[in-house]
Design an enzyme around this catalytic site. Structure first.
Site, PDB file in Angstrom:
ATOM      1  N   GLY A 117      40.846  44.196  30.406  1.00 22.03           N
ATOM      2  CA  GLY A 117      40.472  42.797  30.597  1.00 22.03           C
ATOM      3  C   GLY A 117      40.612  42.367  32.030  1.00 22.03           C
ATOM      4  O   GLY A 117      41.263  43.017  32.847  1.00 22.03           O
TER       5      GLY A 117
ATOM      6  N   GLY B 194      40.860  38.452  34.224  1.00 17.61           N
ATOM      7  CA  GLY B 194      40.869  36.992  34.140  1.00 17.61           C
ATOM      8  C   GLY B 194      41.223  36.372  35.460  1.00 17.61           C
ATOM      9  O   GLY B 194      41.304  37.046  36.502  1.00 17.61           O
ATOM     10  N   GLY B 195      41.444  35.050  35.438  1.00 18.80           N
ATOM     11  CA  GLY B 195      41.724  34.326  36.660  1.00 18.80           C
ATOM     12  C   GLY B 195      43.030  34.734  37.310  1.00 18.80           C
ATOM     13  O   GLY B 195      43.204  34.583  38.516  1.00 18.80           O
ATOM     14  N   MET B 196      43.988  35.258  36.514  1.00 16.67           N
ATOM     15  CA  MET B 196      45.287  35.627  37.071  1.00 16.67           C
ATOM     16  C   MET B 196      45.349  37.073  37.527  1.00 16.67           C
ATOM     17  O   MET B 196      46.285  37.459  38.209  1.00 16.67           O
ATOM     18  CB  MET B 196      46.380  35.379  36.028  1.00 16.67           C
ATOM     19  CG  MET B 196      46.645  33.914  35.745  1.00 16.67           C
ATOM     20  SD  MET B 196      47.259  33.029  37.180  1.00 16.67           S
ATOM     21  CE  MET B 196      48.865  33.795  37.360  1.00 16.67           C
TER      22      MET B 196
ATOM     23  N   VAL C 193      44.073  43.209  33.422  1.00 13.44           N
ATOM     24  CA  VAL C 193      44.935  43.606  32.312  1.00 13.44           C
ATOM     25  C   VAL C 193      44.630  45.058  31.963  1.00 13.44           C
ATOM     26  O   VAL C 193      43.463  45.439  31.828  1.00 13.44           O
ATOM     27  CB  VAL C 193      44.721  42.706  31.076  1.00 13.44           C
ATOM     28  CG1 VAL C 193      45.711  43.072  29.973  1.00 13.44           C
ATOM     29  CG2 VAL C 193      44.859  41.245  31.449  1.00 13.44           C
TER      30      VAL C 193
ATOM     31  N   ASP D  42      45.543  26.531  26.261  1.00 17.25           N
ATOM     32  CA  ASP D  42      44.281  27.259  26.444  1.00 17.25           C
ATOM     33  C   ASP D  42      43.885  27.984  25.163  1.00 17.25           C
ATOM     34  O   ASP D  42      43.500  29.149  25.192  1.00 17.25           O
ATOM     35  CB  ASP D  42      44.422  28.253  27.601  1.00 17.25           C
ATOM     36  CG  ASP D  42      43.082  28.857  28.012  1.00 17.25           C
ATOM     37  OD1 ASP D  42      42.042  28.307  27.604  1.00 17.25           O
ATOM     38  OD2 ASP D  42      43.076  29.870  28.722  1.00 17.25           O
TER      39      ASP D  42
END
Length: 526
Positions: free
Chosen positions: A80, A82-84, A87, A196
């Site tokens: 994955g 994402g914004g952070m 993963v 979220d």
């Protein structure tokens, strides 16, 4: 740059994937004429025989093997982004345990105080132990790389399932929503708000259990002023990133800091709608359009799209999506109780005693199109079985037992006609108000905000304090049609105002302003 065969072998040994002796033995196991003679050939054979993943082979072949080991963890594959950060599926080298490892991007940790905030949120999330929440195991740092270690869930998220296979059956959708609600009920009781909730943050494992992802971590996305809802896909047409707005409560779009348990209730209601229809509650071409729809438009009726939805479930859904938090259920406990009461009412009507998995062919009323089933082999709870049995026992035509005796004289067709009439009257009233506004000589203006300083919170208000827009700031341009007035444009970070300017928007004109914390020019209209 590609590596040689000898370099590839030594990199495998350095990572602990295979010893040099094991590599030599593997190569020698082939007939002489078929032995791998290059690093690429060796990589292909190791992947084919399951000794390496494609991700690992590519990293080593590109001379990036040092990135495969993070602390005590060996990265297996990327699962994955994402914004952070990214993963990965990883394995603890000493305990041989498979985990999910989130490596935080340097950009995510740039904001002062963000790392401490993340550590605090991760610590709170690590205290949560519930079967419907992904467990946080560890938070650590290795050679300047910060990472979060969580339980690895072998399954798919509900967004991917619905997009690939279509809307879920009624029983399955409610079963998953109830599981998520129980996990959130536990988290809320322990002082943790998700902020979220959406289908992509609900994972379905091989045993049919829903696991909530990123519990307590979403707030950090807001704090660093990046994608508040963890998706790299959602951009406005003007380039301003504000995350995924399809499941965001009205109060979150007004002030990112005010979210509480009732915000999670709203987002869970939006998720229920998506599971049953395959589409978001509100359509819109831009993020701003979607945000405004959540703030101003009434929610649609589930029963207009899914005739198998009982009226009591429709009422629960409508209450979950109330615009004002105080008009929603007071807690997830109340949401769960209302759904269970709805189920018990139907059980009493049908006399159902079913407690086991249900037949998917029996989930739709006769004469209606069968929705595509999203997880045909997954076990489900007795809740889903009971809901689907309701529909089997209720062939058309039959009086809907969920319509009270007091209102039974109103047929479904009559209700729809009344609804259309109400909508038409509303449209006429809106046109009349718009016409009156335009005839008054005050036509709308346009406020154009160009953001040159990223990482912060952009806020636009009237001088009277009425909030027009608040969102994370990223480089780009916001084009905002608005009423002629004087507005205040502010950029803040960590509670500190970096940029504050006022700008006049005149009827039929455009007013432009550049938001730059280092060099803030005066606004000008044209």
């Amino acid at each position: 740059m590609a590596v040689s065969l000898d370099q590839f072998v030594h990199s495998l040994a350095d990572c602990g994937l295979m010893s040099i002796e094991e590599c030599r033995a593997f190569i020698d196991s082939f007939p002489h004429e078929l032995r791998p003679k290059t690093a690429e050939q060796l990589a292909r054979e190791l992947v084919a025989q399951g000794r390496l993943t494609k991700f690992q082979a590519q990293a080593i072949y590109q001379n990036k093997s040092q990135r495969l080991v993070v602390g005590n963890y060996l990265l297996l594959e990327r699962i994955g982004r994402g914004g952070m950060g990214d993963v990965f599926k990883a394995r603890h080298q000493k305990m041989d345990r498979i985990v999910a490892l989130k490596i935080l991007s340097a950009a995510a940790m740039k904001s002062p105080g963000a790392l401490k905030r993340f550590q605090r949120e991760a610590k709170a999330a690590a205290k949560l132990a519930h079967p419907n929440i992904v467990t946080a195991h560890d938070f650590d740092e290795d050679r300047g790389t910060h990472f979060l270690v969580t339980e690895y869930v072998d399954g798919e998220n509900l967004s991917a399932i619905v997009k690939q296979r279509g809307p879920l059956s009624l029983g399955r959708a409610v079963d998953y929503i109830l599981q998520a609600a129980r996990g959130l009920e536990y988290a809320h009781a322990n002082g943790v708000i998700h902020r979220d909730i959406k289908p992509s943050n609900l994972l379905l494992d091989k045993q049919g259990t829903i696991k909530i992802l990123d519990m307590g971590i979403a707030r950090v996305n807001e704090f660093v002023g990046q994608m508040a809802f963890g998706s790299a896909e959602e951009l406005t047409s003007s380039g301003v990133i504000v995350g995924t707005p399809d499941y965001m409560s009205p109060e979150q779009s007004t002030d990112l800091r005010v979210a509480d348990a009732r915000s999670d209730i709203y987002s869970l209601g939006c998720t229920l709608y998506f599971l049953l229809t395959g589409q978001p509650v509100f359509a819109g071409e831009t993020v701003l359009q979607k945000i405004m729809a959540h703030r101003e438009q009434p929610p649609p009726f589930l029963r207009e799209i899914r005739g198998d939805v009982p009226e009591c479930l429709e009422n629960i859904f409508q209450k979950m999506l109330a615009k004002r938090p105080q008009d929603r259920q007071r807690s997830m406990t109340e949401v769960i109780a209302e759904i269970q009461k709805c189920i018990a009412s139907r059980q009493q009507t049908t006399g159902s005693t079913s407690q086991g998995p249900y037949a998917l062919d029996d989930t739709v009323r006769s004469g209606q199109a069968k929705p595509a089933e999203a997880a045909s082999q997954q076990p489900v709870s007795a809740v889903g079985s009971l809901l689907d049995e309701w529909l089997v026992a209720e062939p058309e035509p039959v009086r809907d037992p969920f319509v009270s005796t007091r209102s039974s004289f109103l047929t479904r067709r009559m209700k729809r006609r009344l609804l259309r009439l109400a909508i038409a009257l509303g449209v006429i009233a809106g046109i009349a108000l718009t016409a009156a506004f335009l005839l008054s000589g005050r036509s709308p203006g346009t406020l154009v905000v160009e953001i040159a300083s990223p990482n912060g919170i952009l806020e636009i208000t009237t001088l009277h304090g009425a909030l027009v827009l608040q969102c994370p700031a990223s480089p780009g341009t916001v084009v905002l049609p608005t009423r002629p007035d004087k507005y205040r444009v502010k950029l803040s970070r960590d509670g500190v105002d970096l940029f504050v300017r006022e700008v006049n928007v005149h009827p039929g004109a455009r007013a432009s302003i550049v938001v730059n914390a280092a060099d803030a020019p005066q606004p000008h209209g044209h």
